[in-house]
Design a protein around this motif. Structure first.
Motif, PDB file in Angstrom:
ATOM      1  N   GLU A 100       0.835  -1.367   0.259  1.00  0.00           N
ATOM      2  CA  GLU A 100       0.065   0.000   0.051  1.00  0.00           C
ATOM      3  C   GLU A 100       0.964   1.100  -0.021  1.00  0.00           C
ATOM      4  O   GLU A 100       0.564   2.327  -0.828  1.00  0.00           O
ATOM      5  CB  GLU A 100      -0.833   0.021   1.164  1.00  0.00           C
ATOM      6  CG  GLU A 100      -2.139  -0.949   1.110  1.00  0.00           C
ATOM      7  CD  GLU A 100      -3.262  -0.592  -0.105  1.00  0.00           C
ATOM      8  OE1 GLU A 100      -3.268   0.709  -0.257  1.00  0.00           O
ATOM      9  OE2 GLU A 100      -3.415  -1.471  -0.792  1.00  0.00           O
ATOM     10  N   GLU A 101       1.930   1.238   0.841  1.00  0.00           N
ATOM     11  CA  GLU A 101       2.857   2.480   0.861  1.00  0.00           C
ATOM     12  C   GLU A 101       3.551   2.832  -0.253  1.00  0.00           C
ATOM     13  O   GLU A 101       3.835   3.785  -0.622  1.00  0.00           O
ATOM     14  CB  GLU A 101       3.854   2.409   1.994  1.00  0.00           C
ATOM     15  CG  GLU A 101       3.062   2.475   3.356  1.00  0.00           C
ATOM     16  CD  GLU A 101       2.641   3.872   3.495  1.00  0.00           C
ATOM     17  OE1 GLU A 101       3.422   4.906   3.725  1.00  0.00           O
ATOM     18  OE2 GLU A 101       1.337   3.928   4.119  1.00  0.00           O
ATOM     19  N   LEU A 102       3.961   1.873  -1.194  1.00  0.00           N
ATOM     20  CA  LEU A 102       4.446   1.963  -2.510  1.00  0.00           C
ATOM     21  C   LEU A 102       3.688   2.000  -3.676  1.00  0.00           C
ATOM     22  O   LEU A 102       4.143   1.823  -4.826  1.00  0.00           O
ATOM     23  CB  LEU A 102       5.580   0.757  -2.716  1.00  0.00           C
ATOM     24  CG  LEU A 102       6.623   0.800  -1.554  1.00  0.00           C
ATOM     25  CD1 LEU A 102       7.506  -0.361  -1.742  1.00  0.00           C
ATOM     26  CD2 LEU A 102       7.245   2.214  -1.374  1.00  0.00           C
ATOM     27  N   GLN A 103       2.409   2.424  -3.474  1.00  0.00           N
ATOM     28  CA  GLN A 103       1.341   2.476  -4.765  1.00  0.00           C
ATOM     29  C   GLN A 103       1.560   4.039  -5.291  1.00  0.00           C
ATOM     30  O   GLN A 103       2.085   4.871  -4.636  1.00  0.00           O
ATOM     31  CB  GLN A 103      -0.063   2.498  -4.033  1.00  0.00           C
ATOM     32  CG  GLN A 103      -0.457   1.101  -3.638  1.00  0.00           C
ATOM     33  CD  GLN A 103      -0.479  -0.002  -4.937  1.00  0.00           C
ATOM     34  OE1 GLN A 103      -0.899   0.371  -5.923  1.00  0.00           O
ATOM     35  NE2 GLN A 103      -0.129  -1.201  -4.432  1.00  0.00           N
ATOM     36  N   GLY A 104       1.260   4.023  -6.311  1.00  0.00           N
ATOM     37  CA  GLY A 104       1.186   5.315  -7.169  1.00  0.00           C
ATOM     38  C   GLY A 104       2.665   5.806  -7.193  1.00  0.00           C
ATOM     39  O   GLY A 104       2.633   7.087  -7.277  1.00  0.00           O
ATOM     40  N   GLY A 105       3.424   5.143  -7.504  1.00  0.00           N
ATOM     41  CA  GLY A 105       4.730   5.623  -7.959  1.00  0.00           C
ATOM     42  C   GLY A 105       5.887   6.016  -6.579  1.00  0.00           C
ATOM     43  O   GLY A 105       6.759   6.392  -6.880  1.00  0.00           O
TER      44      GLY A 105
END
Length: 192
Positions: A100-105
């Protein structure tokens, strides 16, 4: 009480190094284990990271594979977070949070920076709380106080993780085709 003073000092000052201060060269396993002893606060001699643990975290996908048995900054960042979080949550939940923390680039450096900032805040708050509990006669009261803070924070964390997991599972359910209905006794389609 010296033990408590030492712990309070560690909580007030010992922090993992920032991303740009992590070694910019690859480390072998024994170097990683030695380095991690300085990255996190250890509560007893049996609390350290082992090679078997690193291998298990790698096999389960929590930590990226090493490049030729050598570990870099990203490995140290993951292992730092795992060494802290494993005390309060399952590896399954840690894995969910990492994804989740590494979503969206978002980069590992950004996620690690945010992790370190949150950890700093939590450790500083706890060290300040400990200042109120210096009386040797109040050890039980202090233990209960910190246990209750841990309980409340654990309940909040568990709920946030449950909501994340629920949100993640909803799109998966929506993307599955509905089950084909079968005909009931009158020949009408039914989804029962």
């Amino acid at each position: 009480m010296d033990d408590l003073m030492e712990l309070r000092e560690s909580l007030g000052s010992q922090r993992p190094v920032a991303w740009d201060q992590l070694p910019d060269f690859a480390l072998y396993m024994d170097q990683v284990l030695s380095y991690m002893d300085r990255q996190v606060i250890r509560f007893d001699a049996d609390d350290g990271l082992t090679a078997a643990m690193v291998n298990n975290y790698t096999k389960s996908g929590l930590v990226p594979r090493a490049a030729g048995k050598r570990y870099g900054r990203e490995h140290l960042a993951y292992l730092t977070a795992i060494c802290v979080l494993k005390h309060v949550m399952s590896t399954r939940d840690i894995d969910l949070l990492f994804h989740e923390e590494l979503q969206g680039g978002r980069t590992i450096a950004q996620g690690y920076g945010d992790f370190c900032a949150s950890l700093d805040s939590a450790l500083t708050l706890t060290a300040r709380e400990m200042e109120q509990y210096t009386d040797e006669e109040a050890l039980a009261d202090a233990a209960i106080h910190f246990a209750l803070i841990s309980y409340a924070a654990g309940a909040a964390s568990s709920r946030y993780v449950a909501l994340l997991r629920q949100r993640k599972e909803q799109p998966e359910k929506a993307s599955k085709p509905p089950k084909k209905g079968r005909k009931d006794k009158e020949g009408e389609l039914s989804n029962a």
